[in-house]
Each structure stands twice: as structure tokens, then as C-alpha cells.
Scaffold this motif. Structure first.
Motif, PDB file in Angstrom:
ATOM      1  N   ALA A 239       0.834  -1.205   0.000  1.00 49.28           N
ATOM      2  CA  ALA A 239       0.000   0.000   0.000  1.00 49.28           C
ATOM      3  C   ALA A 239       0.868   1.252   0.000  1.00 49.28           C
ATOM      4  CB  ALA A 239      -0.921  -0.017   1.215  1.00 49.28           C
ATOM      5  N   LEU A 240       1.947   1.225   0.772  1.00 48.66           N
ATOM      6  CA  LEU A 240       2.847   2.374   0.843  1.00 48.66           C
ATOM      7  C   LEU A 240       3.508   2.633  -0.506  1.00 48.66           C
ATOM      8  CD1 LEU A 240       4.031   4.399   2.923  1.00 48.66           C
ATOM      9  CD2 LEU A 240       5.900   2.779   3.238  1.00 48.66           C
ATOM     10  N   SER A 241       3.997   1.578  -1.139  1.00 50.42           N
ATOM     11  CA  SER A 241       4.654   1.722  -2.432  1.00 50.42           C
ATOM     12  C   SER A 241       3.669   2.196  -3.500  1.00 50.42           C
ATOM     13  CB  SER A 241       5.274   0.388  -2.846  1.00 50.42           C
ATOM     14  OG  SER A 241       5.945   0.497  -4.074  1.00 50.42           O
ATOM     15  N   ALA A 242       2.445   1.660  -3.472  1.00 50.95           N
ATOM     16  CA  ALA A 242       1.434   2.064  -4.454  1.00 50.95           C
ATOM     17  C   ALA A 242       1.064   3.537  -4.287  1.00 50.95           C
ATOM     18  CB  ALA A 242       0.198   1.184  -4.309  1.00 50.95           C
ATOM     19  N   ALA A 243       0.935   3.976  -3.043  1.00 52.45           N
ATOM     20  CA  ALA A 243       0.604   5.390  -2.789  1.00 52.45           C
ATOM     21  C   ALA A 243       1.707   6.304  -3.301  1.00 52.45           C
ATOM     22  CB  ALA A 243       0.367   5.605  -1.298  1.00 52.45           C
TER      23      ALA A 243
END
Length: 344
Positions: free
Chosen positions: A131-135
Motif C-alpha cells: 500500500a505504501l509503495s502504491a501510494a
């Protein structure tokens, strides 16, 4: 604050281990064992490729007279072609079962130590990193889109049946392709060097040239790949597993190949300019910083603590690992009271 993953296992050598030193938990560790694992892994990989080649050839023959002609004119380097893309991804994905099978037969026990200090994939931690990388990727891509709009270069995607087919193949195959590369380059190779050399710098730096040479890039694109590989190696050591690096790899590749499927990215690109290198490096450093914050907030285990089995008549005592309270018999439940010397 991070915590060690605590285990009491008579089949493991007591001590505290960082990710790159996990093979040393096995009393069967020898300097030559990682080399034997690599040889067996290569043999399995070649066998899988041979089986795949036979399947492709038989499929082409079964498809009629034009099947072999189409196969003969196929450009395997054209990642915009669905068939070439599929074959290229499957050839990389084959590294995954090869590495896992070779490690299971000859390497660390359990084989899950390739994944993390917990001996398994930490799915909750992996989801947070994904989720962090996608954001972060969304922010960077949005900024790129806004900059293009300000310069009067509006994005003009091409969407047709081939595009949708390619996007489906990307979603299906690319995560496995990224995982395969992480298991080999940030898993097996890092732990191989860590078996021989204690300091993590050697384990993180020495596999990088192999990763760079595995990509058809030149000049600044090679620099970009090396910087990213070093950063992902540091993340593997810092977080005690492959999850954070794999999350970044999956998001990057899915995004690039998806954009390429609609003609918004050049999949044949082999070099980049200084501005692109700067943006990529800044994005990588931002991801490192955000993961560091996440590590401190979640207390994810970054080390594996193997406590020695207690005497049979010792009373039970409680210990806490990253996943919550566990019961560890005996006085060595408190790591600070262990009579064994710590291992990095």
C-alpha cells in the motif's frame, strides 16, 4: 521500535541473526552448501526452461502449418507482444521454483527463511509495504502527468483489445516475476554471501552487479538500477525479509508494463536522462524513509533470536516476539540472559 522474532528450536544454533546470516542458524551450514544449492537451482531452472520449450514447440505444431512460422518470426525482446511478453515472464518466473526447491533440498531449514526472519511471508507487513509503495507511485505518476499537462503534452493512451490482454497478463504474471527476482537476488545471493561474511555490506553490495547485468540497460539506466538494487538490499536487511523490496518491485513493474500496454511508456527504453535518474532516486529514497517510519511504528521483527532449549526440569517463562506473547520454557526466555554469544 523493532523486536526480534523469538524461537526455541533444538535444530537451530542459538544466537541472534540478521536476514543475511539466517543460513547460519542451521548446524549443517558449511561454506560449500550455498554453492551446491546454486548448482542444483541452475539445473532445475534449465530443466524447467527445456520443458517449457518443448511445450511451446508442441503447441505451435498443434496449431497448424502457420504455428511454426509464427514462432520462428517471434521477437522475444518485444515486450509489447503478448506472446513474447508471456514467454519472457515465464522464463524469469521459473527461477522461483528452482531456488525454492534447491534450498528445500540442500539449504536452510525451514525454506521459509528465504522469505524473512520469521521463516515465512509476513502477509500483514507485506500488505502495508504494498500500500505504501502504491501510494508513492501514484503521487509520482500524478506529478508526471501534471508536469506533462503544464508543458502541453497531454497523455494520449491507446486502448484496444491487445491493451486489455496485455494488462491482464501484467497483473497475472508480473508479481510472480518480481518475487522470483527478489528471492534469487535479494534472498539466495544475499544469504549466500552472508553465510561467508558477517558484515552486511558485503551481502548487500556484492549481488548488485549481477542484478544490473541481468537487465538490458546502459549508462544512467544502469546507475539507476544499481541504486535501486542497493536500496532494496538495505530494506531486506533492515526489515528482516523480502516483503518491502518485493512490494516496491511489484508496484514499479506493474505500473511500467501497464503504461506500456497503452503506449504511455516505452518498453524498449534502455537508457534514461539525468532528470529521470534524479526523480527515480528521490522516489527510492522516499520509499526507504517511509518504510523506516513503518518499521518503527509497527515493531516488525528485524532479527531472528534462537534461544537455547532449557534443562528439562526448568520452569516455564514467558517471552514476547513480534507477533505477540509466546511461551518459551526455561531461563533463556530472556534474551539478555542467554549464555550464547550474539550472531549478526
Amino acid at each position: 521500535m523493532s523486536h526480534p522474532h523469538v524461537v526455541v528450536d533444538p535444530h537451530e544454533v542459538p544466537g541472534t541473526y540478521a536476514y543475511h546470516r539466517l543460513p547460519r542458524t542451521s548446524p549443517r551450514t558449511r561454506w560449500w552448501r550455498p554453492l551446491l544449492v546454486g548448482l542444483v537451482g541452475v539445473a532445475v531452472f534449465v530443466a524447467l526452461l527445456a520443458v517449457g520449450a518443448v511445450v511451446v514447440l508442441l503447441t505451435a505444431l498443434a496449431s497448424g502449418p502457420g504455428g511454426l512460422d509464427a514462432l520462428g518470426t517471434l521477437d522475444i525482446a518485444d515486450l509489447g507482444d503478448p506472446l513474447a511478453f508471456t514467454l519472457a515472464m515465464l522464463s524469469i518466473i521459473a527461477m522461483l521454483p528452482a531456488a525454492v526447491l534447491a534450498t528445500w533440498l540442500l539449504g536452510a531449514r525451514p525454506v521459509g527463511l528465504l522469505a524473512s526472519v520469521a521463516g515465512r511471508v509476513r502477509w500483514g507487513w507485506a500488505a502495508r509495504c504494498l500500500a505504501l509503495s502504491a501510494a508513492l507511485a501514484l503521487v509520482v505518476t500524478g506529478g508526471d502527468l501534471a508536469l506533462a499537462a503544464l508543458q502541453g503534452e497531454a497523455w494520449q493512451p491507446r486502448v484496444d483489445a491487445t491493451s486489455w490482454l496485455m494488462i491482464g497478463l501484467v497483473v497475472l504474471l508480473v508479481p510472480a516475476q518480481c518475487l522470483a527476482e527478489e528471492v534469487v537476488f535479494r534472498g539466495y545471493l544475499v544469504q549466500t554471501v552472508g553465510t561467508w561474511l558477517r558484515h552486511p555490506v558485503f551481502a548487500l553490495v556484492l549481488p548488485v552487479p549481477l542484478f544490473v547485468l541481468g537487465h538490458a540497460y546502459v549508462n544512467l539506466a544502469m546507475v539507476d538500477t544499481a541504486v535501486w538494487a542497493l536500496a532494496m538490499g538495505w530494506l531486506v536487511w533492515r526489515t528482516g525479509g523480502l516483503e518491502a523490496a518485493t512490494a516496491s518491485h511489484v508496484v514499479n513493474n506493474v505500473l511500467v508494463f501497464s503504461l506500456g500496454a497503452v503506449d504511455l511508456a516505452d518498453l524498449d527504453l534502455v537508457d534514461i536522462g539525468p532528470v529521470a535518474l534524479g526523480v527515480s532516486t528521490a522516489s527510492t529514497l522516499a520509499y526507504l524513509g517511509l518504510v523506516e517510519v513503518l518499521v518503527r511504528r509497527t515493531g516488525v521483527a528485524t532479527r531472528r533470536l534462537v534461544a537455547a532449549p532449557p534443562p528439562p526440569d526448568a520452569p516455564p517463562a514467558a517471552a514476547v516476539d513480534a507477533g505477540g506473547p509466546v511461551v518459551v520454557p526455561g531461563p533463556l526466555a530472556d534474551p539478555s540472559r542467554s549464555r550464547t554469544s550474539p550472531r549478526s
